[in-house]
Scaffold this active site. Structure first.
Site, PDB file in Angstrom:
ATOM      1  N   ASP A  67      -2.828  17.424  -6.348  1.00 25.00           N
ATOM      2  CA  ASP A  67      -3.424  17.363  -5.021  1.00 25.00           C
ATOM      3  C   ASP A  67      -4.095  16.021  -4.766  1.00 25.00           C
ATOM      4  O   ASP A  67      -3.913  15.405  -3.712  1.00 25.00           O
ATOM      5  CB  ASP A  67      -4.436  18.493  -4.837  1.00 25.00           C
ATOM      6  CG  ASP A  67      -3.782  19.864  -4.832  1.00 25.00           C
ATOM      7  OD1 ASP A  67      -2.537  19.930  -4.847  1.00 25.00           O
ATOM      8  OD2 ASP A  67      -4.523  20.862  -4.821  1.00 25.00           O
ATOM      9  N   ALA A 103      -5.956  27.241   3.279  1.00 22.57           N
ATOM     10  CA  ALA A 103      -4.569  27.452   3.685  1.00 22.57           C
ATOM     11  C   ALA A 103      -3.571  26.888   2.678  1.00 22.57           C
ATOM     12  O   ALA A 103      -2.382  26.818   2.957  1.00 22.57           O
ATOM     13  CB  ALA A 103      -4.331  26.831   5.059  1.00 22.57           C
ATOM     14  N   GLY A 104      -4.055  26.456   1.507  1.00 24.32           N
ATOM     15  CA  GLY A 104      -3.161  25.900   0.508  1.00 24.32           C
ATOM     16  C   GLY A 104      -2.696  24.499   0.829  1.00 24.32           C
ATOM     17  O   GLY A 104      -1.649  24.057   0.351  1.00 24.32           O
ATOM     18  N   LEU A 105      -3.483  23.759   1.625  1.00 26.84           N
ATOM     19  CA  LEU A 105      -3.091  22.414   2.067  1.00 26.84           C
ATOM     20  C   LEU A 105      -4.000  21.329   1.495  1.00 26.84           C
ATOM     21  O   LEU A 105      -4.031  20.213   1.989  1.00 26.84           O
ATOM     22  CB  LEU A 105      -3.090  22.352   3.599  1.00 26.84           C
ATOM     23  CG  LEU A 105      -2.183  23.371   4.293  1.00 26.84           C
ATOM     24  CD1 LEU A 105      -2.332  23.276   5.806  1.00 26.84           C
ATOM     25  CD2 LEU A 105      -0.723  23.186   3.891  1.00 26.84           C
ATOM     26  N   SER A 106      -4.745  21.677   0.460  1.00 31.98           N
ATOM     27  CA  SER A 106      -5.576  20.715  -0.287  1.00 31.98           C
ATOM     28  C   SER A 106      -6.718  20.122   0.525  1.00 31.98           C
ATOM     29  O   SER A 106      -7.003  18.929   0.440  1.00 31.98           O
ATOM     30  CB  SER A 106      -4.712  19.594  -0.880  1.00 31.98           C
ATOM     31  OG  SER A 106      -3.889  20.084  -1.890  1.00 31.98           O
ATOM     32  N   HIS A 121       2.360  25.059  -9.694  1.00 28.09           N
ATOM     33  CA  HIS A 121       1.641  25.501 -10.900  1.00 28.09           C
ATOM     34  C   HIS A 121       2.202  24.859 -12.164  1.00 28.09           C
ATOM     35  O   HIS A 121       2.189  25.474 -13.234  1.00 28.09           O
ATOM     36  CB  HIS A 121       1.666  27.028 -11.024  1.00 28.09           C
ATOM     37  CG  HIS A 121       0.619  27.715 -10.199  1.00 28.09           C
ATOM     38  ND1 HIS A 121      -0.648  27.952 -10.658  1.00 28.09           N
ATOM     39  CD2 HIS A 121       0.667  28.180  -8.931  1.00 28.09           C
ATOM     40  CE1 HIS A 121      -1.342  28.569  -9.703  1.00 28.09           C
ATOM     41  NE2 HIS A 121      -0.561  28.702  -8.646  1.00 28.09           N
TER      42      HIS A 121
END
Length: 387
Positions: A174, A125-128, A33
């Site tokens: 990302d 899943a927060g993996l772009s 962030h």
């Protein structure tokens, strides 16, 4: 193992593709962030991603067949004459539509094409997965038109597409990680000037991703609220972005900031410094320092930025309970938060035992196991073949 896009293209469209393209997902080792604050971040591409096979057609439209949102019964249609935002169950197409629209704005007219998309990268899943989808779309157009883009320019275009068509005010991390990473390295990104520094990951380290299976939607208000908090805090501190603030400045303005904005600013300032420290620790293979920095980073994102959740915190605590003496190097949540995954650096010889430990403890707590896989730092997106 990824379902090959070229064979799916042949079975769906009845001919051979002209281009095969792959874009990886990414994990973020440290620097959460702060990409939208002109900060420093250190992600790495992984060996799971999205694959696309495509070929041109005469009609001014894009015919999209995919397994990304469940296997398509028939191709989804995007009119190149009407690149407008979709809603509802077709909203995922906005990632493609946005890239096509931004390419047109940049003077690149896409031909009509058919495309088959497959993936071994989980969504939410927060993996772009979104950045991978944007990047693979841009590369398909590059392959079919012969008009190449610099990886930084491509990343900026994909970021703009996500802002304007998906409604996610993301930073540049990302897209740059997906498009410009190098195998065996983390990628230190200066999000202000977009300079890139590959940092070698010491040999003998495995990356273990633990997907909590709690799905998040970064387009919701919480992500936007965090960004607005940081912009407000920067204004109170008299800096253009929190990248330019110091911890002393934040402390001196504690009363003016109030509790919430003070904690947001403290996370940003200390997290950017953690990236600098982490790069040195990686280069020196200083495993105790790596573990300490990742633990402190997770605590900060949990307490000061408040974007973690019970499941992610449990996974991180369980990883540190496993212990450095058994093979853990470091663990923290990765991605935008509100669900998603943790990233764990583990000695390669301990990978299987570590994964069993996380799986069994998480199952006992939540009634279902996390989704676990071991990966490594991989190359960024590329055109695999072109006929």
């Amino acid at each position: 193992m990824i379902d090959p896009a070229d064979s799916r293209f042949r079975s769906v469209f009845g001919r051979a593709p002209e281009a095969l393209v792959r874009a990886p997902g990414r994990i973020n080792l440290i620097g959460e962030h702060v990409d939208y604050l002109d900060g420093l971040v250190m992600p790495a591409a992984i060996d799971r991603g999205i694959e696309a096979a495509a070929a041109k057609i005469e009609a001014p439209e894009v015919r999209v067949w995919t397994t990304l949102v469940g296997e398509s019964e028939r191709p989804h249609l995007i009119s190149l004459n009407e690149l407008t935002i979709r809603s509802g169950k077709d909203s995922w197409l906005n990632y493609l539509i946005g890239v096509l629209a931004m390419l047109r704005e940049a003077g690149v007219e896409s031909p009509g094409f058919e495309i088959a998309l497959t993936a071994d990268l989980p969504t939410g899943a927060g993996l772009s997965s979104s950045a991978a989808l944007e990047t693979v779309t841009a590369l398909v157009v590059e392959a079919l038109t012969g008009i190449e883009q610099d990886p930084v320019d491509r990343a900026l275009l994909c970021q703009k597409a996500e802002h304007e068509f998906a409604g996610v005010p993301c930073g540049i991390m990302d897209q740059l990680a997906v498009g410009a990473s190098r195998a065996g390295h983390a990628l230190m990104i200066d999000c202000r000037d977009h300079s890139l520094k590959p940092v070698p990951i010491p040999r003998g380290i495995a990356l273990v991703v633990a997907d909590s299976r709690v799905k998040h939607a970064l387009g919701d208000s919480e992500y936007r609220n965090r960004r607005e908090d940081c912009e407000t805090a920067a204004g109170i501190l008299g800096v253009s972005a929190l990248r330019d603030a110091t911890l002393d400045q934040v402390g001196a303005k504690a009363d003016a900031l109030g509790d919430r904005l003070f904690r947001r600013a403290r996370h940003a300032v200390t997290e950017i410094e953690r990236v600098r420290e982490f790069a040195i620790a990686l280069e020196n293979a200083n495993f105790p320092a790596i573990g300490r920095i990742m633990r402190t980073g997770h605590d900060s994102i949990r307490d000061d930025f408040e974007v973690s959740c019970e499941e992610l915190d449990f996974l991180v605590d369980a990883a540190y309970d496993f212990g450095s003496e058994r093979g853990l190097i470091g663990a923290r949540m990765t991605g935008g938060g509100f669900g998603g995954s943790t990233v764990n650096l583990v000695r390669e010889d301990a990978t299987e035992v570590f994964a069993d430990h996380l799986s069994s403890t998480y199952l006992q707590k939540f009634g279902h196991p996390p989704s676990l896989f071991a990966t490594h730092a991989a190359d960024g997106a590329r055109i695999v073949s072109l006929s």
